[in-house]
Scaffold this active site. Structure first.
Site, PDB file in Angstrom:
ATOM      1  N   GLN A 192      11.461  -4.493   7.438  1.00  0.00           N
ATOM      2  CA  GLN A 192      10.791  -3.202   7.252  1.00  0.00           C
ATOM      3  C   GLN A 192      11.802  -2.081   7.030  1.00  0.00           C
ATOM      4  O   GLN A 192      11.630  -1.240   6.152  1.00  0.00           O
ATOM      5  CB  GLN A 192       9.935  -2.889   8.483  1.00  0.00           C
ATOM      6  N   GLY A 225       0.830  -1.198   0.000  1.00  0.00           N
ATOM      7  CA  GLY A 225       0.000   0.000   0.000  1.00  0.00           C
ATOM      8  C   GLY A 225       0.867   1.251   0.000  1.00  0.00           C
ATOM      9  O   GLY A 225       0.683   2.153  -0.790  1.00  0.00           O
ATOM     10  N   ILE A 227      -0.373  -5.367   6.023  1.00  0.00           N
ATOM     11  CA  ILE A 227      -0.150  -5.005   4.628  1.00  0.00           C
ATOM     12  C   ILE A 227       1.168  -5.568   4.110  1.00  0.00           C
ATOM     13  O   ILE A 227       1.648  -5.175   3.050  1.00  0.00           O
ATOM     14  CB  ILE A 227      -0.205  -3.470   4.429  1.00  0.00           C
ATOM     15  N   VAL A 275       8.413   1.541  13.119  1.00  0.00           N
ATOM     16  CA  VAL A 275       9.416   0.836  12.329  1.00  0.00           C
ATOM     17  C   VAL A 275       9.172   1.002  10.822  1.00  0.00           C
ATOM     18  O   VAL A 275      10.100   1.137  10.032  1.00  0.00           O
ATOM     19  CB  VAL A 275       9.400  -0.668  12.716  1.00  0.00           C
ATOM     20  N   GLU A 319       8.227   3.203   8.627  1.00  0.00           N
ATOM     21  CA  GLU A 319       8.577   4.334   7.773  1.00  0.00           C
ATOM     22  C   GLU A 319       9.944   4.921   8.063  1.00  0.00           C
ATOM     23  O   GLU A 319      10.528   5.587   7.198  1.00  0.00           O
ATOM     24  CB  GLU A 319       7.502   5.421   7.897  1.00  0.00           C
TER      25      GLU A 319
HETATM   26  N1  MCN Z   1       7.835  -3.839  14.344  1.00  0.00           N
HETATM   27  C1  MCN Z   1       8.699  -4.343  15.294  1.00  0.00           C
HETATM   28  N2  MCN Z   1       8.961  -3.626  16.423  1.00  0.00           N
HETATM   29  C2  MCN Z   1       8.386  -2.423  16.655  1.00  0.00           C
HETATM   30  C3  MCN Z   1       7.476  -1.893  15.704  1.00  0.00           C
HETATM   31  C4  MCN Z   1       7.222  -2.640  14.555  1.00  0.00           C
HETATM   32  O1  MCN Z   1       9.235  -5.440  15.117  1.00  0.00           O
HETATM   33  N3  MCN Z   1       8.669  -1.728  17.748  1.00  0.00           N
HETATM   34  C5  MCN Z   1       7.619  -4.557  13.068  1.00  0.00           C
HETATM   35  C6  MCN Z   1       6.407  -5.488  13.074  1.00  0.00           C
HETATM   36  O2  MCN Z   1       6.657  -6.590  12.252  1.00  0.00           O
HETATM   37  C7  MCN Z   1       5.316  -4.613  12.474  1.00  0.00           C
HETATM   38  C8  MCN Z   1       6.097  -3.794  11.458  1.00  0.00           C
HETATM   39  O3  MCN Z   1       7.395  -3.613  12.042  1.00  0.00           O
HETATM   40  O4  MCN Z   1       4.316  -5.376  11.862  1.00  0.00           O
HETATM   41  C9  MCN Z   1       5.517  -2.422  11.102  1.00  0.00           C
HETATM   42  O5  MCN Z   1       5.064  -1.782  12.247  1.00  0.00           O
HETATM   43  P1  MCN Z   1       4.697  -0.216  12.301  1.00  0.00           P
HETATM   44  O6  MCN Z   1       5.932   0.583  12.262  1.00  0.00           O
HETATM   45  O7  MCN Z   1       3.765  -0.014  13.433  1.00  0.00           O
HETATM   46  O8  MCN Z   1       3.910   0.077  10.931  1.00  0.00           O
HETATM   47  P2  MCN Z   1       2.387  -0.287  10.591  1.00  0.00           P
HETATM   48  O9  MCN Z   1       2.051  -1.623  11.081  1.00  0.00           O
HETATM   49  O10 MCN Z   1       1.510   0.864  10.964  1.00  0.00           O
HETATM   50  O11 MCN Z   1       2.473  -0.395   8.998  1.00  0.00           O
HETATM   51  C10 MCN Z   1       2.389   0.743   8.172  1.00  0.00           C
HETATM   52  C11 MCN Z   1       3.746   1.189   7.676  1.00  0.00           C
HETATM   53  C12 MCN Z   1       3.565   2.309   6.736  1.00  0.00           C
HETATM   54  S1  MCN Z   1       2.811   3.678   7.362  1.00  0.00           S
HETATM   55  C13 MCN Z   1       3.903   2.194   5.405  1.00  0.00           C
HETATM   56  S2  MCN Z   1       3.702   3.524   4.370  1.00  0.00           S
HETATM   57  C14 MCN Z   1       4.442   0.964   4.911  1.00  0.00           C
HETATM   58  C15 MCN Z   1       5.107   0.165   5.951  1.00  0.00           C
HETATM   59  O12 MCN Z   1       4.418   0.069   7.078  1.00  0.00           O
HETATM   60  N4  MCN Z   1       3.858   0.318   3.887  1.00  0.00           N
HETATM   61  C16 MCN Z   1       4.222  -0.994   3.643  1.00  0.00           C
HETATM   62  N5  MCN Z   1       5.693  -0.979   5.539  1.00  0.00           N
HETATM   63  C17 MCN Z   1       5.184  -1.654   4.467  1.00  0.00           C
HETATM   64  N6  MCN Z   1       5.560  -2.923   4.204  1.00  0.00           N
HETATM   65  C18 MCN Z   1       4.965  -3.595   3.194  1.00  0.00           C
HETATM   66  N7  MCN Z   1       5.354  -4.872   2.965  1.00  0.00           N
HETATM   67  N8  MCN Z   1       3.995  -3.041   2.416  1.00  0.00           N
HETATM   68  C19 MCN Z   1       3.616  -1.760   2.612  1.00  0.00           C
HETATM   69  O13 MCN Z   1       2.657  -1.220   1.883  1.00  0.00           O
HETATM   70 MO1  MOS Z   2       2.238   5.169   5.609  1.00  0.00          MO
HETATM   71  S1  MOS Z   2       2.529   6.440   4.028  1.00  0.00           S
HETATM   72  O1  MOS Z   2       1.811   6.438   6.712  1.00  0.00           O
HETATM   73  O2  MOS Z   2       0.701   4.538   5.068  1.00  0.00           O
END
Ligand code: MCN
Ligand code: MOS
Length: 779
Positions: A679, A261, A488, A744, A746
């Site tokens: 990530q 996404g 995602i 993590v 972004e």
């Molecule tokens: N994580 C971790 N330890 C933490 C935080 C997170 O190990 N303290 C790991 C986990 O596996 C978690 C992942 O990192 O599932 C992502 O966590 P987080 O930073 O909270 O991000 P979100 O779950 O909110 O995911 C959205 C983020 C965004 S905003 C974009 S843009 C983006 C991204 O994730 N788009 C992606 N990574 C992506 N990865 C894939 N494969 N596809 C996208 O579209």
């Molecule tokens: Mo991430 S661009 O905030 O979905």
């Protein structure tokens, strides 16, 4: 593709799914709680093809809708001739503004809703941009709908238009809300021993996920069911309910798997409204799938932006003042802002700043979030300017950053929650071998290749929203975690099983996680890198509540072997419930449930205040109403990163290759190091694209995206990606989340573009301030 269960069983992965409900378990690692590097629970399903994506749902009576988009950037639609299309084979309906069923306007995220654009299709004759959706053709097959769509003739009455944010006729709108102004920047600037003043810019970028935007909408029994690749099913439900004039509980949105996404799937775009309206009008399921071209011309992406940044410093490199103006493009009738000072105002101890930002309406689709929205322009300009300053003063760029270290958040003088950025500089510099760098530009080479080392810092704010989760405990010793939140491709399935495993004492491979369905407990978006923190908060708390409830049950149930009358007499440890005075033995949850004659125990818990109303909970799941920003509760919360890169520039051709990348990252406590690394790497790879490759080329004659395909809009492929090292320097930050994690998803992209640009300068002596850094700019 067979059923998911058959596919998974065939692959011998022991993954499970039940009809209509997609679940994933971690079958390959032993018990693994938070901190374990468990592999992706959904990985097997995805790589064997068993994971069923949105438009792979098989529905009886399904018909196909194809979107027709405008071919002119501005003006009025005078007439749409649909005669030939309506007569074409297989055509069931052709909708234009003249005959479309009513679609109401949805409330945008800026105004308290979830919609990513106010634009509502098939409502009026105004053309806002080239590629705007203006008709929808429904036919028995995709090919028939496509053929008929090509037979539609549109007459336009053209009007003036603005394509480029730098057009002298453009009308920038100042955004007072983005002002960062304190001290007396002009007076302080006059005292500066050294100044750097330059303009920086980046072009329009596109999220370009592998899976194009598409959906299936199915109207039946007064209910709308929509399968759509979504970063936020709760937001999707709110938007679709508004479009269709339905109650929330008449809409269900499902998104168990998403093929990427990167911000473009936060909430449904206009084609989803068309599919829903057509499905209701025709009383049958409608699939709408954009072409790859339409995902560029009709879907949001990062706005083109520019900023002029002036930094003044004393002779030792201490910043005395910053002056900045910036602007980003927005849609012609819809604002959208990405402030060019979001990082400028907090990265360094800046005593005086005057920074303002405007938004420039152009005839383009409304921009939207793309990985690390809001921070990109600011980081690129600031971190390039800092490198320029380091050369002007003659000190090392890492040292310059340390001299300007901010002990507190300068924008509001609050303390940082945690800020391991010094540790990041040290670890990153060590890993890349920074000390071996000769700072002189063009001083390092190997044959025809000029060698460059560059670095930059980056940051991304911590967002957090309350959420719910259902915990289901089963008498067979397994458990389930249910949440509407999505995965995602990040690892949500996996880390939620890990979170629950720790509290319930059940191995994570015995915990099935169900996600991506609005019928499950409420969740915020996978956006702004907040889902992992928000959902681990919720699951951790819900699992504790479930565990406590089981203890109470064990103490009180007449059939319980541990009936004591008082739950305080019992303890839960190592997965066993036992009398507090005993050190071993006892009963597992499963044994207790069996003894009490129950096959399951379930409850919904989470991170809402206990007295939160239904309305509050719905608002949290379907808008940004409950989202906490980084400067909440008297502390300033951010992820931090130090990027170090080595590039090689071909002296004859100017081609830039990234040779090595190192990032030292403060994302707080890491829930799963394998997935966090993946990530971070993904973000860094996207940063290579931003730095060197990605540029939406817009035709100045008609505002059309010229390179609207993945052959011409170039993103990094494996051959572009070097050895990448990531180092976690975070410490638990319980201001940011219950478990201590920070964002993590972004942070990995933050700082990559300036680090590469700075390395290119070191290699070549050429400073490129306008992204992307293409070879023609190096000649
Ligand atoms: N994580 C971790 N330890 C933490 C935080 C997170 O190990 N303290 C790991 C986990 O596996 C978690 C992942 O990192 O599932 C992502 O966590 P987080 O930073 O909270 O991000 P979100 O779950 O909110 O995911 C959205 C983020 C965004 S905003 C974009 S843009 C983006 C991204 O994730 N788009 C992606 N990574 C992506 N990865 C894939 N494969 N596809 C996208 O579209
Ligand atoms: Mo991430 S661009 O905030 O979905």
């Amino acid at each position: 593709v067979g059923t998911a269960a058959a596919g998974a069983a065939a692959a011998g992965l022991g993954l499970s799914t039940s009809a209509g409900a997609i679940e994933a378990t971690d079958a390959t690692t032993a018990r693994s709680g938070i901190g374990a590097g468990a592999v992706r629970a959904d990985g097997g399903l995805k790589i064997t093809g068993a994971a069923r994506y949105a438009i792979e749902q098989q529905l009886d009576g399904l018909v196909h809708g194809v979107v027709v988009s405008s071919t002119t950037p501005s003006g009025r639609i005078v007439a749409v001739d649909t005669t030939a299309a309506e007569a074409a084979p297989g055509v069931i309906a052709v909708y234009t503004a003249a005959n479309a069923p009513q679609i109401f306007q949805a409330t945008t995220t800026d105004t308290g809703g979830a919609a990513v654009e106010a634009f509502t299709p098939l409502r009026d004759d105004l053309v806002r941009y080239n590629g705007m959706h203006l008709a929808f053709v429904v036919a028995g097959t995709f090919e028939e709908a496509t053929e008929a769509a090509h037979l539609i003739r549109v007459d336009y009455e053209p009007d003036d238009f603005i394509i480029d944010l730098n057009d002298p006729n453009a009308q920038p709108e100042p955004m007072a809300g983005a002002d960062a102004i304190w001290g007396d920047a002009a007076a302080a600037m006059a005292t500066a021993a050294v100044t750097v003043e330059e303009e920086y810019s980046h072009p329009r970028n596109y999220s370009a996920p592998m899976e194009p935007h598409a959906c299936i909408a199915s109207w039946a029994d007064d209910r709308m069911t929509v399968w759509e690749p979504s970063q936020w099913v709760g937001g999707g439900r709110a938007v679709i309910a508004e479009w269709m004039g339905l109650d929330l509980d008449q809409v269900q949105v499902l998104s168990p798997y998403v093929g990427g996404g990167f911000g473009s799937k936060i909430a449904p775009h206009a084609h989803v409204a068309m599919a829903c309206a057509a499905s209701r009008a025709l009383n049958r399921p409608v699939k709408a799938s954009l072409t790859r071209q339409q995902t560029f011309t009709g879907i949001s992406g990062r706005p083109a932006a520019r900023t002029t940044l002036k930094i003044g410093a004393d002779a030792e490199g201490r910043i005395v003042a910053i002056e900045q103006t910036g602007a980003n493009e927005a849609a012609i009738d819809e604002s959208y802002m990405e402030p060019s000072n979001s990082v400028t105002k907090l990265m360094y101890a800046v005593p005086n700043i005057h920074s303002v930002h405007s938004v420039v309406p152009v005839n383009a689709r409304r921009p939207g979030w793309m990985r690390a929205p809001m921070e990109t322009m600011s980081i690129f300009a600031l971190e390039t300017a800092m490198d320029e300053l380091s050369y002007k003063i003659g000190i090392d760029p890492v040292e310059l950053r340390l001299r300007n270290w901010a002990d507190r958040d300068p924008s509001d003088n609050t303390p940082w929650s945690t800020r391991q950025l010094r540790e990041a500089y040290i670890a990153g510099a060590e890993a890349i071998g920074w000390s071996a760098r000769n700072p002189e530009p063009r001083s390092m080479r190997e044959g025809r290749e000029l060698i460059g080392y560059g670095m930059a810092a980056g940051t991304y704010p911590i967002l957090r929203t309350p959420a719910e989760a259902r915990i289901v405990l089963l008498a067979d010793g397994s458990a389930e975690v249910h949440s509407a939140g999505v995965d995602i491709g990040t690892g949500t399935y996996t880390i939620l099983a890990q979170t629950a495993a720790d509290i319930l004492g059940i191995p994570s491979q015995r915990i099935r996680v169900r996600l991506g369905d609005t019928s499950l407990p409420r969740s915020p978006l996978a956006g702004g890198s907040q889902l992992a923190n928000s959902l681990t908060d919720a699951v951790h708390t819900a699992a504790q509540s479930a565990r406590d409830a089981v203890l109470a049950l064990a103490a009180s149930d007449p059939a319980s072997p541990l009936r004591t009358g008082d739950a305080r007499d019992l303890v839960f440890s190592d997965g066993m419930i036992r009398p507090a005075r005993r050190l071993s033995g006892g009963y597992s949850i499963a044994e207790l449930l069996q003894a009490m004659g129950r096959d399951r125990f379930e409850m919904v818990g989470g991170s809402f205040a206990a007295d939160a109303t239904e309305a509050t909970r719905n608002a949290a799941a379907g808008s940004f109403a409950a989202m906490q920003g980084p400067n909440s509760n008297g502390v300033s919360k951010h992820s931090w990163i130090a990027q170090f890169v080595e590039v090689r520039v071909d002296e004859d051709f100017g081609t830039v290759r990234v040779k090595r990348m190192v990032a030292a990252v403060d994302s707080g406590l890491i829930y799963n190091p394998r997935l966090a690394e993946s990530q971070w790497q993904g973000g860094m790879i996207m940063g290579i694209g931003q730095a060197l490759l990605e540029e939406g080329v817009i035709d100045p004659r008609d505002g059309r995206t010229v390179n609207a395909n993945l052959a011409d809009y170039v993103v990094p492929v494996n051959a572009d990606v070097p050895e990448i090292t990531t180092i976690s320097v975070g410490i638990p930050d319980t201001y940011s989340s219950t478990l201590g994690g920070k964002g993590v998803g972004e942070i990995g992209i933050c700082g990559v573009a300036p680090a590469i640009g700075n390395a290119v300068f070191h290699a070549t002596g050429r400073r490129i301030r306008h992204l992307p850094i293409k070879l023609e700019k190096l000649h």
